[in-house]
Design an enzyme around this catalytic site. Structure first.
Site, PDB file in Angstrom:
ATOM      1  N   ASP A 104       0.829  -1.213   0.000  1.00  0.00           N
ATOM      2  CA  ASP A 104       0.000   0.000   0.000  1.00  0.00           C
ATOM      3  C   ASP A 104       0.859   1.257   0.000  1.00  0.00           C
ATOM      4  OD1 ASP A 104       0.959  -0.459   2.562  1.00  0.00           O
ATOM      5  OD2 ASP A 104      -0.986  -0.368   3.557  1.00  0.00           O
ATOM      6  N   ASP A 107       6.742   4.132   3.819  1.00  0.00           N
ATOM      7  CA  ASP A 107       6.985   5.268   4.705  1.00  0.00           C
ATOM      8  C   ASP A 107       8.498   5.326   4.951  1.00  0.00           C
ATOM      9  OD1 ASP A 107       6.619   7.301   6.515  1.00  0.00           O
ATOM     10  OD2 ASP A 107       5.727   6.072   8.066  1.00  0.00           O
ATOM     11  N   PHE A 156       0.251  11.598   7.313  1.00  0.00           N
ATOM     12  CA  PHE A 156      -0.457  10.339   7.547  1.00  0.00           C
ATOM     13  C   PHE A 156      -1.736  10.331   6.720  1.00  0.00           C
ATOM     14  CE2 PHE A 156      -3.119   7.299   9.771  1.00  0.00           C
ATOM     15  CZ  PHE A 156      -2.222   6.252   9.967  1.00  0.00           C
ATOM     16  N   ASP A 163      -5.576   2.459   6.914  1.00  0.00           N
ATOM     17  CA  ASP A 163      -6.468   2.696   8.048  1.00  0.00           C
ATOM     18  C   ASP A 163      -5.928   3.707   9.045  1.00  0.00           C
ATOM     19  OD1 ASP A 163      -4.368   0.931   9.099  1.00  0.00           O
ATOM     20  OD2 ASP A 163      -5.649   0.819  10.878  1.00  0.00           O
ATOM     21  N   ARG A 169     -10.427   2.094   5.854  1.00  0.00           N
ATOM     22  CA  ARG A 169      -9.881   1.248   4.775  1.00  0.00           C
ATOM     23  C   ARG A 169     -10.830   1.221   3.586  1.00  0.00           C
ATOM     24  NH1 ARG A 169      -5.431  -1.621   6.769  1.00  0.00           N
ATOM     25  NH2 ARG A 169      -5.558  -2.366   8.897  1.00  0.00           N
TER      26      ARG A 169
HETATM   27  P1  5GP Z   1       7.464   1.493   6.693  1.00  0.00           P
HETATM   28  O1  5GP Z   1       8.131   0.247   7.186  1.00  0.00           O
HETATM   29  O2  5GP Z   1       7.710   1.805   5.248  1.00  0.00           O
HETATM   30  O3  5GP Z   1       7.797   2.669   7.583  1.00  0.00           O
HETATM   31  O4  5GP Z   1       5.935   1.280   6.969  1.00  0.00           O
HETATM   32  C1  5GP Z   1       5.057   0.783   6.055  1.00  0.00           C
HETATM   33  C2  5GP Z   1       3.720   0.502   6.722  1.00  0.00           C
HETATM   34  O5  5GP Z   1       3.349   1.515   7.667  1.00  0.00           O
HETATM   35  C3  5GP Z   1       2.628   0.520   5.674  1.00  0.00           C
HETATM   36  O6  5GP Z   1       2.470  -0.752   5.087  1.00  0.00           O
HETATM   37  C4  5GP Z   1       1.429   0.983   6.448  1.00  0.00           C
HETATM   38  O7  5GP Z   1       0.801  -0.122   7.057  1.00  0.00           O
HETATM   39  C5  5GP Z   1       1.987   1.875   7.532  1.00  0.00           C
HETATM   40  N1  5GP Z   1       1.907   3.300   7.130  1.00  0.00           N
HETATM   41  C6  5GP Z   1       2.937   4.090   6.781  1.00  0.00           C
HETATM   42  N2  5GP Z   1       2.519   5.337   6.460  1.00  0.00           N
HETATM   43  C7  5GP Z   1       1.167   5.311   6.597  1.00  0.00           C
HETATM   44  C8  5GP Z   1       0.148   6.312   6.393  1.00  0.00           C
HETATM   45  O8  5GP Z   1       0.356   7.472   6.010  1.00  0.00           O
HETATM   46  N3  5GP Z   1      -1.131   5.906   6.647  1.00  0.00           N
HETATM   47  C9  5GP Z   1      -1.445   4.649   7.064  1.00  0.00           C
HETATM   48  N4  5GP Z   1      -2.718   4.393   7.263  1.00  0.00           N
HETATM   49  N5  5GP Z   1      -0.506   3.691   7.260  1.00  0.00           N
HETATM   50  C10 5GP Z   1       0.789   4.024   7.027  1.00  0.00           C
END
Ligand code: 5GP
Length: 183
Positions: A104, A107, A156, A163, A169
Site C-alpha cells: 500500500d 513510509d 499520515f 487505516d 480502509r
Molecule cells: P514502513 O516500514 O515503510 O515505515 O511502513 C510501512 C507501513 O506503515 C505501511 O504498510 C502501512 O501499514 C503503515 N503506514 C505508513 N505510512 C502510513 C500512512 O500514512 N497511513 C497509514 N494508514 N498507514 C501508514
C-alpha cells in the site's frame, strides 16, 4: 465509503478513486509488458494492500497469480522498527517464480526492505516491488521500487486500504485526517 461520507474527519483529499484507477491502469500496462511470456506471482501485504491488489490485478490483461502475507513490526505500534514478524506466510513456494510484492504505502521503507531480503532468500527467479504510495521525505532506507503509484508528502493518509485505528480502509479516495480525529 466516499469522502463525502466522512467529510468532517478529513482535512483534504489527496487522490480520488478515479485518479488512483487511472494510475493503476498505466502501471498494469507496464507490468503486462515487463512480464510478457511469464506469469508473475503478485504477493499482497495484508491488510493495507487489499484494494491496490484487487484493482491492479483486474487492470492487468495477462495471467497472474496471487498470494498474501501479513507482517507486523516489532516495537512501538506507531513506529516502524525494521524488524518484521511474519503473521501470515505465503501459501506457495516461490522458488524460481517471478515475484511482485504489492504494498500500500512506503513510509520509512524498513518493512519492505526486510520483506525483500527475506523473500530473496527463498530462491525466486526475481523479486520486484509495486507500491501505491511512497513518502520520499520519510524514507530511511533506499528500497528499490520498480512500480510506484504516487509520491506523496510526509503526512499520515487514510483510505483505499489504509487505516487509522482500523477505520477508513473502505474509503474510496485517499486523504489526510483532520487533527480532531487523532488528538
Ligand atoms: P514502513 O516500514 O515503510 O515505515 O511502513 C510501512 C507501513 O506503515 C505501511 O504498510 C502501512 O501499514 C503503515 N503506514 C505508513 N505510512 C502510513 C500512512 O500514512 N497511513 C497509514 N494508514 N498507514 C501508514
Amino acid at each position: 465509503m466516499d469522502a463525502a461520507d466522512v467529510s468532517q474527519d478529513l482535512d483534504h483529499v489527496l487522490f480520488t478513486e478515479e485518479q488512483i484507477h487511472q494510475r493503476l491502469d498505466e502501471l498494469a500496462t507496464q507490468i503486462d509488458a515487463d512480464y510478457a511470456g511469464r506469469e508473475p506471482l503478485l504477493v499482497g501485504v495484508l491488510n493495507g494492500a487489499v484494494m491496490t491488489m484487487s484493482d491492479l490485478a483486474r487492470a492487468m490483461h495477462s495471467h497472474m497469480q496471487m498470494d498474501w502475507m501479513a507482517v507486523s513490526s516489532y516495537g512501538a505500534a506507531t513506529k516502524s522498527s525494521g524488524v518484521v514478524r511474519i503473521l501470515k506466510d505465503l501459501s506457495c513456494d516461490i522458488r524460481d517464480r517471478d515475484v511482485l510484492i504489492v504494498e500500500d504505502i512506503i513510509d520509512t521503507g524498513l518493512t519492505l526492505n526486510y520483506l525483500l531480503d527475506h523473500l530473496r532468500g527463498r530462491g525466486p527467479a526475481s523479486v520486484e516491488i509495486m507500491a501505491m504510495f511512497r513518502k520520499p521525505d520519510a524514507l530511511q532506507v533506499d528500497v528499490p521500487v520498480r512500480y510506484i503509484g504516487f509520491d506523496i508528502p510526509n503526512e499520515f493518509v487514510v483510505g483505499y486500504g489504509l487505516d487509522y485505528a482500523q477505520r477508513y480502509r473502505n474509503l474510496r479516495d485517499v486523504g489526510t485526517l483532520a487533527p480532531h480525529v487523532y488528538s
